[in-house]
Structures are given as structure tokens and as C-alpha cells.
Enzyme design. Structure first.
Site, PDB file in Angstrom:
ATOM      1  N   LYS A 122       1.109   4.444  -2.748  1.00  7.52           N
ATOM      2  CA  LYS A 122       0.911   5.868  -2.459  1.00  7.52           C
ATOM      3  C   LYS A 122       2.189   6.666  -2.756  1.00  7.52           C
ATOM      4  CE  LYS A 122      -3.379   5.585  -1.587  1.00  7.52           C
ATOM      5  NZ  LYS A 122      -4.380   6.289  -2.396  1.00  7.52           N
ATOM      6  N   TYR A 152       0.836  -1.202   0.000  1.00  8.36           N
ATOM      7  CA  TYR A 152       0.000   0.000   0.000  1.00  8.36           C
ATOM      8  C   TYR A 152       0.876   1.259   0.000  1.00  8.36           C
ATOM      9  CZ  TYR A 152      -3.291   3.579   1.538  1.00  8.36           C
ATOM     10  OH  TYR A 152      -4.038   4.732   1.632  1.00  8.36           O
TER      11      TYR A 152
HETATM   12  P1  NDP Z   1     -13.376   3.833   1.634  1.00  5.85           P
HETATM   13  O1  NDP Z   1     -13.155   2.371   1.679  1.00  5.85           O
HETATM   14  O2  NDP Z   1     -14.365   4.440   2.551  1.00  5.85           O
HETATM   15  O3  NDP Z   1     -13.744   4.280   0.140  1.00  5.85           O
HETATM   16  C1  NDP Z   1     -13.045   3.765  -0.965  1.00  5.85           C
HETATM   17  C2  NDP Z   1     -13.775   4.092  -2.257  1.00  5.85           C
HETATM   18  O4  NDP Z   1     -13.008   3.575  -3.357  1.00  5.85           O
HETATM   19  C3  NDP Z   1     -15.146   3.468  -2.329  1.00  5.85           C
HETATM   20  O5  NDP Z   1     -16.063   4.424  -2.815  1.00  5.85           O
HETATM   21  C4  NDP Z   1     -14.994   2.334  -3.338  1.00  5.85           C
HETATM   22  O6  NDP Z   1     -16.212   2.205  -4.088  1.00  5.85           O
HETATM   23  C5  NDP Z   1     -13.890   2.881  -4.239  1.00  5.85           C
HETATM   24  N1  NDP Z   1     -13.171   1.836  -4.949  1.00  5.85           N
HETATM   25  C6  NDP Z   1     -12.406   0.833  -4.432  1.00  5.85           C
HETATM   26  N2  NDP Z   1     -11.959   0.048  -5.420  1.00  5.85           N
HETATM   27  C7  NDP Z   1     -12.429   0.561  -6.587  1.00  5.85           C
HETATM   28  C8  NDP Z   1     -12.317   0.195  -7.959  1.00  5.85           C
HETATM   29  N3  NDP Z   1     -11.618  -0.886  -8.345  1.00  5.85           N
HETATM   30  N4  NDP Z   1     -12.944   0.955  -8.888  1.00  5.85           N
HETATM   31  C9  NDP Z   1     -13.641   2.038  -8.515  1.00  5.85           C
HETATM   32  N5  NDP Z   1     -13.816   2.450  -7.250  1.00  5.85           N
HETATM   33  C10 NDP Z   1     -13.210   1.700  -6.299  1.00  5.85           C
HETATM   34  O7  NDP Z   1     -11.931   4.477   1.864  1.00  5.85           O
HETATM   35  P2  NDP Z   1     -11.427   6.000   1.987  1.00  5.85           P
HETATM   36  O8  NDP Z   1     -12.506   6.952   1.697  1.00  5.85           O
HETATM   37  O9  NDP Z   1     -10.712   6.108   3.262  1.00  5.85           O
HETATM   38  O10 NDP Z   1     -10.325   6.004   0.848  1.00  5.85           O
HETATM   39  C11 NDP Z   1     -10.353   6.886  -0.265  1.00  5.85           C
HETATM   40  C12 NDP Z   1      -8.926   7.173  -0.703  1.00  5.85           C
HETATM   41  O11 NDP Z   1      -8.241   7.863   0.326  1.00  5.85           O
HETATM   42  C13 NDP Z   1      -8.096   5.933  -1.015  1.00  5.85           C
HETATM   43  O12 NDP Z   1      -7.315   6.190  -2.161  1.00  5.85           O
HETATM   44  C14 NDP Z   1      -7.199   5.783   0.213  1.00  5.85           C
HETATM   45  O13 NDP Z   1      -6.005   5.129  -0.088  1.00  5.85           O
HETATM   46  C15 NDP Z   1      -6.977   7.247   0.554  1.00  5.85           C
HETATM   47  N6  NDP Z   1      -6.562   7.491   1.924  1.00  5.85           N
HETATM   48  C16 NDP Z   1      -7.316   7.049   2.981  1.00  5.85           C
HETATM   49  C17 NDP Z   1      -6.894   7.273   4.283  1.00  5.85           C
HETATM   50  C18 NDP Z   1      -7.633   6.761   5.464  1.00  5.85           C
HETATM   51  O14 NDP Z   1      -7.048   6.723   6.578  1.00  5.85           O
HETATM   52  N7  NDP Z   1      -8.905   6.368   5.346  1.00  5.85           N
HETATM   53  C19 NDP Z   1      -5.680   8.049   4.536  1.00  5.85           C
HETATM   54  C20 NDP Z   1      -4.956   8.447   3.374  1.00  5.85           C
HETATM   55  C21 NDP Z   1      -5.406   8.201   2.111  1.00  5.85           C
HETATM   56  P3  NDP Z   1     -16.840   0.826  -4.596  1.00  5.85           P
HETATM   57  O15 NDP Z   1     -16.515  -0.227  -3.589  1.00  5.85           O
HETATM   58  O16 NDP Z   1     -18.314   1.133  -4.691  1.00  5.85           O
HETATM   59  O17 NDP Z   1     -16.222   0.610  -5.932  1.00  5.85           O
HETATM   60  C1  8X3 Z   2      -4.154   5.396   4.910  1.00  8.04           C
HETATM   61  C2  8X3 Z   2      -3.523   5.855   6.163  1.00  8.04           C
HETATM   62  O1  8X3 Z   2      -1.877   5.214   7.985  1.00  8.04           O
HETATM   63  O2  8X3 Z   2      -3.623   3.611   7.433  1.00  8.04           O
HETATM   64  O3  8X3 Z   2      -3.472   5.916   3.826  1.00  8.04           O
HETATM   65  O4  8X3 Z   2      -1.768   3.963   5.948  1.00  8.04           O
HETATM   66  S1  8X3 Z   2      -2.656   4.596   6.906  1.00  8.04           S
END
Ligand code: NDP
Ligand code: 8X3
Length: 266
Positions: A165, A161
Site C-alpha cells: 500500500k 501488505y
Molecule cells: P474484499 O475481500 O471484500 O474484496 C476484494 C476484491 O478484490 C474482490 O472482489 C476480489 O474478487 C478482488 N480480487 C482479489 N484478488 C484479485 C485478483 N488477483 N484479480 C482480480 N480481482 C481480485 O476486500 P475489500 O473490499 O476490503 O478490499 C478492496 C481494496 O480495498 C483492497 O485493495 C484492499 O487492500 C483495500 N482496503 C481495504 C480495507 C479494509 O479494511 N477492508 C482498508 C483499506 C484498503 P475475486 O475474488 O472475485 O477475484
Molecule cells: C486494510 C486496513 O488496518 O487492516 O488496509 O491494514 S488494515
């Protein structure tokens, strides 16, 4: 919004709009009068969100069931957007996930493919399909990529992961260079811990384990990230923010987190 609204009437394309940061970003844009192309795999959730946003904020929403891993589908769906939806000025590359917290050499090839194909290749497929639209309408535009503090340094069990990123950082920087003579800005936004469905997906439905990630720390909320995305997208055309890091108060970086079980009593 406390300052001039430069977003009203624009079109934003969001990947992963069914949950977490993507969904909150859709709502935050809708409040500013942005019309939305919402995409993800779960069409029923997209349609629910469309109904809510159109009724509540009187904007227009176009939904697209899209798996960002499918290069052909991404290309075709974007090429076939109706004319009235092609003036995309904002792209939020948000779809992404982590799977497991295993040692690097123990990751299954399926999990490796899913994470890299979604977070890295999917982001590229969507971006490469939308940039020609942005270049053809010639208006100032912005692409916001969801990186992470995880892209700054590896943590135990998270290397695949983290690498995905780190790739977002390099691909964002490269794109900013390649588009420097165009009116397209690129921002890599790097959040720390945000309480969403992320950990539930990472631990494949183990809700107890997912909950523990957010215990003892007041995490960022998806609304916090959405507000920042709206802020960045609303800046005047001459202002670009290449990268922004956001962490909760008790997270210093991807590796240093202070957890206090009594935190809720503050
Ligand atoms: P969620 O799991 O809440 O949301 C993830 C979203 O991505 C869902 O809407 C899902 O929709 C979509 N998704 C996953 N796989 C696919 C695919 N193959 N095609 C299209 N859509 C897809 O996670 P977050 O909101 O936390 O994550 C959003 C982004 O933020 C990610 O890139 C994550 O890495 C990043 N992030 C998150 C952090 C955290 O701590 N939560 C911190 C830093 C970055 P569906 O399943 O309907 O396709
Ligand atoms: C998601 C945040 O700290 O779980 O990007 O990797 S962490």
C-alpha cells in the site's frame, strides 16, 4: 446526489467488483447512471451483479473475468474491449488483499507473490492498459487507487501488505506527475478499517479471527468508501484530490485504534 450529477452516462472500470468496496462502488456509480465494466476472478458473482444493476438502475454493465496478476490477459482483455466500451473515464483500481499476519521473515513466498502481484503489479498492469484509452478520447478522466492507512506506517505482522500500500502511494504520486499535462487526475484513497471480506481472506477462511478485527469498533462500511469515491469522481474537472484518508471515529491512524467492547450500547 445533492449536487450536480457529472457522472451520468460515463463509463467506469472497476477491478475487484465482486465483493466489499468494489461491489459497493459499482452500486453507488449505478445509482448515478454510470455504465460499468466490472472485473474480478469470480465470474458468477459478476454476472449476478450485472443482472441486479441493469434491472434496478437501468444502466449497462459489461463483465470481464480478470485476474489482475496476469499481465498478458489484462492487456489483451482491455485491448479487445468492444468499441462502445472503450470511452473509459473512470478507473477504480480496487482489487487487492492481505494474507496472514505473520512476522515479515515468516511469510511464505507464495503469499508474498500473491500480495505484491495483486496489489502492486496488478494495479500497474490495469492502469497501463487503460491510460492509452483515456488519452485517446481526450476527455477529463480519473483514476482512483485503493491505498490504505497501512501504507503510511508498518504494523506488526503486516509489513508485506503495508509495503504494497506504500507502493500504491508512490505509484499514484508518480503517475500524477507523469500525467500532469493531461486531463487525467489521480487519487489515492487510504481507508482505515472497513468491514468487508478482507479479514476473512487475510485469515484464509478463519471467520472467528476475521470477526474479531471488527469487534469493539464501529468500522467504516464499504458504502462509506464508495460514497467518497463517487464524490471524488463527480468533482468538476478542475478539482483534483491527490490523496484522501478515511478512518472510523475510533481509529486515529494505521496504528492507533480504540476498541470498546460496550461500543454497541452507545
Ligand atoms: P474484499 O475481500 O471484500 O474484496 C476484494 C476484491 O478484490 C474482490 O472482489 C476480489 O474478487 C478482488 N480480487 C482479489 N484478488 C484479485 C485478483 N488477483 N484479480 C482480480 N480481482 C481480485 O476486500 P475489500 O473490499 O476490503 O478490499 C478492496 C481494496 O480495498 C483492497 O485493495 C484492499 O487492500 C483495500 N482496503 C481495504 C480495507 C479494509 O479494511 N477492508 C482498508 C483499506 C484498503 P475475486 O475474488 O472475485 O477475484
Ligand atoms: C486494510 C486496513 O488496518 O487492516 O488496509 O491494514 S488494515
Amino acid at each position: 446526489m445533492n449536487c450536480e450529477n457529472r457522472l451520468f452516462g460515463k463509463i467506469a472500470f472497476i477491478t475487484g467488483a465482486t465483493s466489499g468496496i468494489g461491489k459497493s462502488t459499482a452500486i453507488a456509480f449505478a445509482k448515478e447512471g454510470v455504465n460499468l465494466i466490472l472485473t474480478a476472478r469470480r465470474e458468477n458473482l459478476l454476472l449476478e451483479l450485472k443482472t441486479f444493476l441493469e434491472k434496478e438502475y437501468h444502466i449497462q454493465v459489461f463483465t470481464l473475468r480478470l485476474d489482475v496478476r496476469n499481465a498478458e490477459d489484462v492487456k489483451r482483455s482491455i485491448e479487445m474491449l468492444p468499441l462502445s466500451w472503450r470511452n473509459i473515464e473512470i478507473l477504480v483500481n480496487n482489487a487487492g488483499l492481505a494474507l496472514g499476519l505473520d512476522k515479515e521473515y515468516l511469510n511464505s513466498s507464495d503469499d508474498i507473490d500473491t500480495v505484491i502481484d495483486t496489489n502492486v503489479k496488478g494495479m500497474l498492469y490495469v492502469t497501463n492498459a487503460i491510460i492509452p484509452l483515456m488519452l485517446s478520447h481526450k476527455k477529463a478522466s480519473i483514476i482512483v487507487n485503493l491505498g490504505s492507512v497501512a501504507g503510511d506506517s508498518a504494523y506488526a505482522g503486516g509489513a508485506v501488505y503495508c509495503a504494497s500500500k506504500a507502493a500504491i502511494k508512490i505509484l499514484s504520486d508518480g503517475l500524477r506527475i507523469d500525467l500532469v499535462d493531461t486531463p487525467i487526475k489521480i487519487t489515492n484513497i487510504k481507508p482505515g478499517i472497513v468491514e468487508t471480506n478482507f479479514s476473512n481472506v487475510r485469515f484464509k477462511g478463519d471467520e472467528e479471527r476475521a470477526r474479531k478485527v471488527y469487534t469493539g469498533i464501529q468500522s467504516l462500511t464499504p458504502e462509506d468508501i464508495a460514497d467518497t469515491i463517487v464524490y471524488i469522481c463527480n468533482l468538476p474537472d478542475n478539482v483534483q484530490i491527490p490523496e484522501i484518508t478515511m478512518t472510523p471515529m475510533h481509529q486515529a491512524d494505521g496504528l492507533h485504534i480504540y476498541k470498546n467492547v460496550n461500543l454497541n450500547t452507545f
